[in-house]
Enzyme design. Structure first.
Site, PDB file in Angstrom:
ATOM      1  N   ASP A   1      67.777  31.893   5.658  1.00 25.76           N
ATOM      2  CA  ASP A   1      66.523  31.768   6.399  1.00 25.76           C
ATOM      3  C   ASP A   1      66.002  33.183   6.622  1.00 25.76           C
ATOM      4  O   ASP A   1      66.504  33.916   7.470  1.00 25.76           O
ATOM      5  CB  ASP A   1      66.779  31.066   7.734  1.00 25.76           C
ATOM      6  CG  ASP A   1      65.519  30.960   8.583  1.00 25.76           C
ATOM      7  OD1 ASP A   1      64.484  31.558   8.200  1.00 25.76           O
ATOM      8  OD2 ASP A   1      65.568  30.285   9.626  1.00 25.76           O
TER       9      ASP A   1
ATOM     10  N   LYS B   1      54.581  34.957   8.895  1.00 23.50           N
ATOM     11  CA  LYS B   1      55.450  35.886   9.606  1.00 23.50           C
ATOM     12  C   LYS B   1      55.543  37.227   8.887  1.00 23.50           C
ATOM     13  O   LYS B   1      56.365  38.082   9.213  1.00 23.50           O
ATOM     14  CB  LYS B   1      56.832  35.271   9.805  1.00 23.50           C
ATOM     15  CG  LYS B   1      56.826  34.182  10.892  1.00 23.50           C
ATOM     16  CD  LYS B   1      58.223  33.721  11.231  1.00 23.50           C
ATOM     17  CE  LYS B   1      58.289  32.976  12.549  1.00 23.50           C
ATOM     18  NZ  LYS B   1      57.701  31.636  12.514  1.00 23.50           N
TER      19      LYS B   1
END
Lengths: 160, 411
Positions: free
Chosen positions: B201, B227
């Site tokens: 992740d 992000k």
């Protein structure tokens, strides 16, 4: 612009610092019901001792922000000793106080003004509606109380 | 050549011009979502103004250009993460969460059976927990957790035993709550020694440090565009071409097929097999622009800058407030990103964030989609401040000023 003082009224901070009716009741016989605010992780457990259609005692445990803690504390003080009909009426009044109509979310119109005269110190929570994300904090205890009454099929006398 | 200057990034970021409650915005929520700079916004606007058409369909000029935008982003992404076989290994998804769902529901459902083990860690985001629980409920796999130590690092003392029978070790490069950066290469090597594949992740790492999937040696790599200064609505799943080719389709519909007849369908080859329906196209234009922008700044420079900000903030938080503000995460900057989860004594994170908002400070209160981790540390929530490439020590100044007010108000 909403002011922080509208939210954190002194009476709210007082209930947050000195919560009323904290604790537990043996269940059974007391009704035990849990409420969660998945957004912020708040957890609340409400214990209800109901006898002959009257909420004889109420206790609260769990954790949450100042608004949810104060709201639950003020709620417990407001409904303790009341008949179930009165409790349900108080729940309805409070939900109305917290209602933000879709029209206001749309950017049109004003929210209806709740009748504050019958609400005592709970009226201090009215400022919460100016902070829409905090409404769920204020209503957690009330929804949990309502859920508890519903789950256990607690009926009032129905007389108005 | 890189010429990184966070003040320059600030000027490039229109949202940082906002005034909130009479104060200039202090944006400290980059772990939730980063703010796009003008080139990213303009790339998406330009796409809609000049090139918009559906992809992989038309032969007309703008349709060809739109397809080039979309596939160009795939190529840029492949280069950005150093995908060994290039763009054929890059699948576009909606976000990191969808990348993990794709991984679980396609690769997982096809390759795991009852009794197989997926190992995750106690510091995972729900996106890397719930899809595996769903698979457990469906197939009877086991989901196992690597515990987190009191110093907010993974407890790998028992890793060999935990890896027994594991088919996939899926973990985060950097915790979105603690800031902890995990030793990805070392964990990957150990997992591979046990015959497990590794999924990473990378949502909290791609925008903050250099990425090289070959060097990391992982097998799956998931992240989100928003992000890393890009737009929302676009995520990535990278995996090796040979694994990707063996994975069954995920969502069904247009765009993911080679053929459809009355008696069935044949899925498309390559990444498009996983991209049913009209994809986010403008967002891919934004992602390409974000990649170019980040590369222009230099990811290593960003990492160094955010390290400095974090070290400074940790020091000041420790020295002020008489211990009433506790950082839930490592207290030094070694293997640590710019995420500061704060626990303010006697003040609920929701109230902290509310007071901070009065100062124009944006932090995130809550459990950060990591409830097992919060339970591990007996917390319901934290107020989380996190840095981005545009952050400055002046942001920390305002954070501390506002925290002081929160501490006083609820004292």
């Amino acid at each position: 612009m909403a002011n922080l003082d509208d939210l954190y009224r002194e009476i709210i901070l007082d209930h947050y610092r000195t919560p009323r009716n904290r604790g537990e009741l043996a269940s059974p016989p007391a009704i035990r019901t849990e409420g969660y605010n998945p957004l912020c992780g708040d957890e609340l457990v409400i214990y209800l001792d109901i006898q002959d259609g009257v909420l004889v005692d109420i206790k609260l445990s769990g954790h949450g922000c100042s608004i949810s803690q104060a709201s639950s504390s003020m709620m417990s003080a407001a409904v303790k000793g009341k008949t179930i009909d009165e409790v349900r009426a108080a729940i309805e009044r409070f939900k109305q106080l917290m209602t933000v109509h879709e029209t206001t979310l749309d950017g049109n119109g004003e929210a209806p003004v709740a009748d504050l005269r019958t609400m005592g110190e709970l009226a201090a929570l009215q400022g919460v509606v100016k902070f829409p994300v905090r409404i769920k904090c204020a209503t957690l205890a009330w929804n949990t109380l309502s859920q508890g009454l519903d789950d256990y099929g607690v009926q009032g006398t129905g007389s108005k | 050549m890189s010429s990184y200057n966070p003040r320059r990034v600030r000027v490039d970021t229109p949202l940082l011009e906002r005034v909130i409650n009479g104060r200039p915005i202090t944006y400290l929520d980059s772990a939730s979502s980063t703010l796009p700079p003008r080139p990213v916004i303009e790339a998406m606007t330009r796409y809609y103004e000049l090139r918009h058409a559906n992809v992989h369909r038309g032969v007309y000029q703008t349709a060809v250009e739109a397809t080039d935008v979309y596939e160009g982003a795939r190529a840029a992404t492949a280069r950005f993460i150093n995908a060994p076989q290039g763009m054929d290994e890059v699948v576009f998804t909606k976000n990191t969460t969808e990348s993990f769902n794709l991984l679980a529901k396609s690769w997982g459902a096809a390759n795991l059976k009852a009794g197989d083990v997926v190992l995750v860690t106690e510091m995972e985001h729900h996106a890397n927990i719930v899809p595996w629980f769903q698979l457990r409920d469906q197939l009877g796999i086991e989901v196992r957790f690597v515990p987190v130590r009191d110093d907010f690092r993974l407890d790998v003392s028992d890793l060999d035993r935990l890896l027994d029978g594991v088919k996939l070790f899926s973990f985060t490069a950097a915790s979105n709550v603690l800031g902890t950066r995990n030793p990805v290469k070392e964990l990957t090597r150990i997992a591979h020694d046990h015959g497990a594949l590794v999924a990473l992740d990378a949502a909290q790492s791609v925008g903050h440090q250099p990425t090289d999937v070959v060097d990391l040696d992982v097998d799956f790599f998931c992240f989100s565009a928003h992000k890393m200064l890009g737009p929302t609505g676009l995520g990535v799943l990278w995996t090796r071409a040979e694994i990707l080719e063996s994975m069954p389709p995920f969502l069904g519909g247009g765009g993911m097929i080679a053929d459809v007849r009355l008696d069935g369908y044949v899925p498309a080859a390559g990444p498009t097999r996983f991209e049913a329906g009209t994809p986010p196209i403008a967002e891919t234009a934004g992602l390409t622009a974000a990649i170019r922008y980040l590369e222009g700044l230099g990811l290593a420079n960003i990492a160094r800058h955010e390290d400095e900000l974090t070290g400074d903030a940790l020091k000041r938080l420790a020295n002020e407030f008489d211990g009433r503000v506790r950082v839930i995460g490592p207290v030094d900057t070694v293997d640590r990103g710019g995420v500061l989860s704060l626990d303010v004594d006697g003040v609920h994170p929701h109230d902290v964030a509310q007071v901070l908002d009065q100062f124009g400070v944006c932090v995130r209160p809550g459990h950060h989609c990591a409830k097992p981790l919060m339970r591990r540390f007996n917390l319901a929530a934290t107020a989380r401040a996190s840095f981005g490439p545009y952050s400055l020590t002046s942001d920390t100044d305002v954070l501390l000023e506002a925290l002081g007010s929160a501490v006083t108000m609820f004292a």
